[in-house]
Write a protein that holds these residues in place. Sequence first.
Motif, PDB file in Angstrom:
ATOM      1  N   ALA A  52      47.297  36.940 100.307  1.00 39.96           N
ATOM      2  CA  ALA A  52      48.035  36.553  99.097  1.00 39.96           C
ATOM      3  C   ALA A  52      47.374  35.443  98.305  1.00 39.96           C
ATOM      4  N   TRP A  56      40.728  36.984  94.526  1.00 40.95           N
ATOM      5  CA  TRP A  56      41.151  38.071  93.638  1.00 40.95           C
ATOM      6  C   TRP A  56      42.669  38.145  93.516  1.00 40.95           C
ATOM      7  N   SER A  57      43.369  37.784  94.569  1.00 48.42           N
ATOM      8  CA  SER A  57      44.826  37.776  94.499  1.00 48.42           C
ATOM      9  C   SER A  57      45.312  36.711  93.531  1.00 48.42           C
ATOM     10  N   CYS A  58      44.710  35.530  93.590  1.00 41.09           N
ATOM     11  CA  CYS A  58      45.095  34.449  92.670  1.00 41.09           C
ATOM     12  C   CYS A  58      44.831  34.838  91.216  1.00 41.09           C
ATOM     13  N   LEU A  90      51.253  43.576  92.597  1.00 39.63           N
ATOM     14  CA  LEU A  90      50.668  42.406  93.253  1.00 39.63           C
ATOM     15  C   LEU A  90      50.788  42.489  94.779  1.00 39.63           C
ATOM     16  N   ASN A  91      51.977  42.792  95.275  1.00 40.25           N
ATOM     17  CA  ASN A  91      52.165  42.808  96.717  1.00 40.25           C
ATOM     18  C   ASN A  91      51.384  43.950  97.379  1.00 40.25           C
ATOM     19  N   THR A  93      48.534  44.971  96.215  1.00 36.74           N
ATOM     20  CA  THR A  93      47.172  44.432  96.189  1.00 36.74           C
ATOM     21  C   THR A  93      46.943  43.482  97.356  1.00 36.74           C
ATOM     22  N   PHE A  94      47.952  42.676  97.675  1.00 38.90           N
ATOM     23  CA  PHE A  94      47.817  41.740  98.791  1.00 38.90           C
ATOM     24  C   PHE A  94      47.653  42.488 100.120  1.00 38.90           C
ATOM     25  N   GLY A  97      44.468  43.690 100.517  1.00 38.03           N
ATOM     26  CA  GLY A  97      43.589  42.650 100.014  1.00 38.03           C
ATOM     27  C   GLY A  97      42.423  42.266 100.877  1.00 38.03           C
ATOM     28  N   ARG A 213      40.776  46.528  95.603  1.00 44.23           N
ATOM     29  CA  ARG A 213      41.925  45.942  96.308  1.00 44.23           C
ATOM     30  C   ARG A 213      43.253  46.335  95.656  1.00 44.23           C
TER      31      ARG A 213
END
Length: 403
Positions: A52, A56-58, A90-91, A93-94, A97, A213
Amino acid sequence: MHDQLSTRTAEGCTQVLSQFLARTTLRDIPVDVINRTKHLMLDGIACGLVAARLDWSCRAVETLRALDGDGASVVWGWDRTVPPTTAALLNGTFIQGFELDDYHPFGPLHSEACVLPAVMSTAEHVGGIDGTSFLESVALGFEIGPRSGMAMGGLQLVTRGWHCGAIYGVLGAVAGAGKIRLLNEEQFEDAIGIAATQACGLMSAQFEAMVKRMHSGMAARSGVLAAALADAGFTGIKRVLEREFGGFAATFCGTDPFDLTRLTDGLGQRWEVMRIAVKPEYSAMAGTHSAIEGAIKLRQIPDFHLDKVKAIRIGVVEAMLHHGGFKLERPATSIGAQMNHCYVVAVTLLDGSPSVQQFSPDRINRDDVWNLLERIDVYRDPEIEARGEEGRWGTRRNCPGEC
């Protein structure tokens, strides 16, 4: 076996699937399937929290929050809430990730990343969802994605350049999100048609791109949107799975064979959830795991020394030659290294295991790895392909079913 797969359109399979999803409740799902679903949910959440706060997540969180604003759905590992479609993206992707999440050996996709965020963000948006509804929705989503992959030849989409898991994943995502919304049979058919027309994912993302991702998260987002639109009376493509022109299977498979009876045969009796595998500590593409374990066994040979190794050849099926047999270029990114058979074997021989630390930029680009990479190559092995379905993936399968 995939080698025996023939093109069978299975007239009515979209409707059969819609009926199954609308009518099935938690009481219809065996206890062992429910327990496996809970295990996979915990694994998916853990994978998501690990990734998370990665770079890339940020970047994705800050960009999408600026674009989409606030909402009711939680961004995992962040003190922020966003709209449900954004949270699903987003989640998902995490979870995908850092290449630690689940896979299905015969209907290859990452079910946790596609389904769990779609169900959770939809439940948060709808509100008032109890544990029974949540669990049955996740279980049904986990069931449908792998069946889609098995019906469409598993890894054969990779040979055409598609990221197969992102394609199959939209059906799992919409199954779960639609069940949360209690869609009826007609609405489910619309939702499946809306989700199917959003399916995407190019395999060239595997070489160096952060967007790799995000592919499963895109599938999750598509499922959330499709279910919401169908719930509002927005119509989708009818009979989308089996249509000969522009249908889901025919379009993505092209001239390759497919068998849509695999999507519906044994629904409610034989559960593919039980064959969804949880990865060991290897932070690498599942198709590399058999090669990793071969490298571990080499290290265990008495008096084994790398300086005595003249060459290492890794035999794979055609899809894996495309997926993990490409030549890695220096400087490499973590995503490229995690997909690459030669890198994961080299770093396993050097370090003992390809875990999270082995895919840091510093470790990836050290000279000892690249010197060893010069002695490793990947080739297409007809003997493995002759094993049919069992040889398509060729990995260690940490699942309780008969993999």
